[in-house]
Motif scaffolding. Structure first.
Motif, short mmCIF file in Angstrom:
data_model
loop_
_atom_site.label_atom_id
_atom_site.label_comp_id
_atom_site.label_asym_id
_atom_site.label_seq_id
_atom_site.Cartn_x
_atom_site.Cartn_y
_atom_site.Cartn_z
N GLN A 64 0.83 -1.20 0.00
CA GLN A 64 0.00 0.00 0.00
C GLN A 64 0.87 1.26 0.00
O GLN A 64 0.37 2.36 0.21
CB GLN A 64 -0.90 0.00 1.23
N SER A 65 2.17 1.06 -0.25
CA SER A 65 3.09 2.20 -0.27
C SER A 65 3.16 2.80 -1.67
O SER A 65 2.93 2.12 -2.67
CB SER A 65 4.49 1.74 0.16
N GLU A 66 3.52 4.07 -1.73
CA GLU A 66 3.66 4.77 -3.01
C GLU A 66 5.02 5.43 -3.07
O GLU A 66 5.43 6.12 -2.13
CB GLU A 66 2.56 5.82 -3.16
N VAL A 94 9.44 -0.71 4.65
CA VAL A 94 8.06 -1.22 4.68
C VAL A 94 8.13 -2.57 5.37
O VAL A 94 8.88 -3.46 4.94
CB VAL A 94 7.48 -1.34 3.26
N ASP A 106 -4.75 4.69 8.72
CA ASP A 106 -3.71 4.93 9.71
C ASP A 106 -4.33 4.85 11.10
O ASP A 106 -5.49 5.26 11.30
CB ASP A 106 -3.09 6.32 9.52
N SER A 162 0.87 2.76 5.19
CA SER A 162 1.85 2.70 4.10
C SER A 162 3.20 2.16 4.57
O SER A 162 4.06 1.84 3.75
CB SER A 162 2.04 4.10 3.49
N SER A 163 3.38 2.06 5.89
CA SER A 163 4.67 1.62 6.43
C SER A 163 4.73 0.10 6.61
O SER A 163 5.77 -0.43 7.01
CB SER A 163 4.97 2.31 7.76
N PRO A 187 -0.14 1.89 -5.21
CA PRO A 187 -1.02 0.93 -4.54
C PRO A 187 -2.21 0.50 -5.41
O PRO A 187 -2.78 1.36 -6.11
CB PRO A 187 -1.51 1.70 -3.31
#
Length: 325
Positions: A64-66, A94, A106, A162-163, A187
């Protein structure tokens, strides 16, 4: 006067003496009970059955990271543990997140819900938090801050979705990796593929402790003792090649050496309401449960350890029993 005869009955190659009683003037009287025993039966050395290829169950793990992939810490065949750094995006780690479900937001102080529980469970496992209660209070926010600091993440008291990368149960060993350093993540970008349940070939035959092989065309592979499926990757591949594009095929199962089982006349087998099978061992209703292994017309094959067990051959006709007691 009833006519009483002593007559031999051959069952599965064995000989049992049976008492037969019938009055010609009493045709409506139940037949006399026929008493015999479970006889030894030699199973055929080879038999033809159906084999079915079952496709593997796979899972694609996505991030889900960009951003840009600046580091990659996974490789095919190497297990991933919860808390491992899987990839770096724009220089930031990540982390593998093992939970019942992925994060969809979050997590910050004041929130509550199942996703908060998942984050708290990770923090408790790391030793940063004492308990899981589903409410992100000050203690949870403090633990999140320490978590972020331990990885060099700049998110403070926020557990950023995202992490982390969600690792579904059973998907901890990558089969192949879909990204390389320098790729741009958007993502949900696939990261790697995992096999949750490998492919196999199911063989339509009961499990047996004897050594057996399965043959199709010029391929012959072992069938593991007690199993009815081929799961070794090399053996599956060998059978799959000769199956070509077909998912099912007729195969020959061969048993090594002689293989003896017990034989029971089908007329002797009773069942109960739950579908369990049994035979009566005496005229007073005593019974023993059986697990049919197969058989042919008029004969049911059972465990060889039952050979010699007494049984009533015609319980229904003799009015001795209709079901397992």
């Amino acid at each position: 006067m009833a006519l009483v005869l002593a007559a031999p009955l051959v069952i599965g190659g064995g000989l049992a003496l049976l008492a037969l009683a019938r009055s010609p003037l009493q045709s409506d009287v139940p037949a006399a009970p026929l008493v015999g025993q479970v006889q030894p039966v030699a199973r055929p050395a080879s038999e033809t059955v159906t084999a079915t290829w079952v496709a593997p169950v796979e899972r694609v793990v996505a991030a889900q990271s960009e951003g840009t992939v600046t580091g990659l810490a996974i490789e095919p065949g190497r297990p991933i543990a919860a808390g491992d750094v899987v990839v770096r995006v724009d220089g930031l780690p990540v982390i593998a997140f093992a939970a019942p479900a992925p994060l969809y937001r979050d997590v910050v102080e004041g929130m509550e819900g199942d996703d908060v529980r998942s984050v708290q469970a990770v923090l408790v496992d790391r030793g940063l938090l004492d308990r899981v209660d589903g409410l992100a209070g000050p203690a949870t926010a403090d633990a999140i801050e320490r978590w972020n600091a331990s990885y060099g993440l700049p998110h403070g008291r926020t557990f950023a979705r995202s992490s982390v990368i969600w690792i579904p149960e059973g998907a901890t060993v990558p089969v192949d990796v879909s990204i390389e350093v320098g790729d741009l993540l958007q993502p949900p970008t696939p990261i790697y593929r995992a096999v949750l349940d490998p492919e196999r070939v199911d063989v339509d035959i009961e499990g047996d402790p004897a050594r057996r092989t399965v043959s199709l065309a010029d391929a012959t592979v072992p069938l593991p003792p007690g199993q009815s499926a081929i799961s070794d990757p090399e053996d599956v591949a060998a059978i799959r090649v000769v199956m070509a594009d077909q998912d099912t095929a007729a195969v020959v199962v061969t048993t090594a050496g002689s293989h003896e089982v017990g034989g029971v006349p089908a007329s002797a087998v009773l069942t109960d309401d739950a579908g369990n099978a049994c035979v009566l061992t005496d005229l007073d209703g005593g019974s023993v449960r059986i697990d049919p292994l197969g058989g042919s017309l008029g004969m049911v094959e059972v465990d060889a350890r039952l050979i010699g067990t007494p049984l009533v051959i015609n319980p229904r006709e003799a009015g001795v029993g209709e079901t397992c007691g």
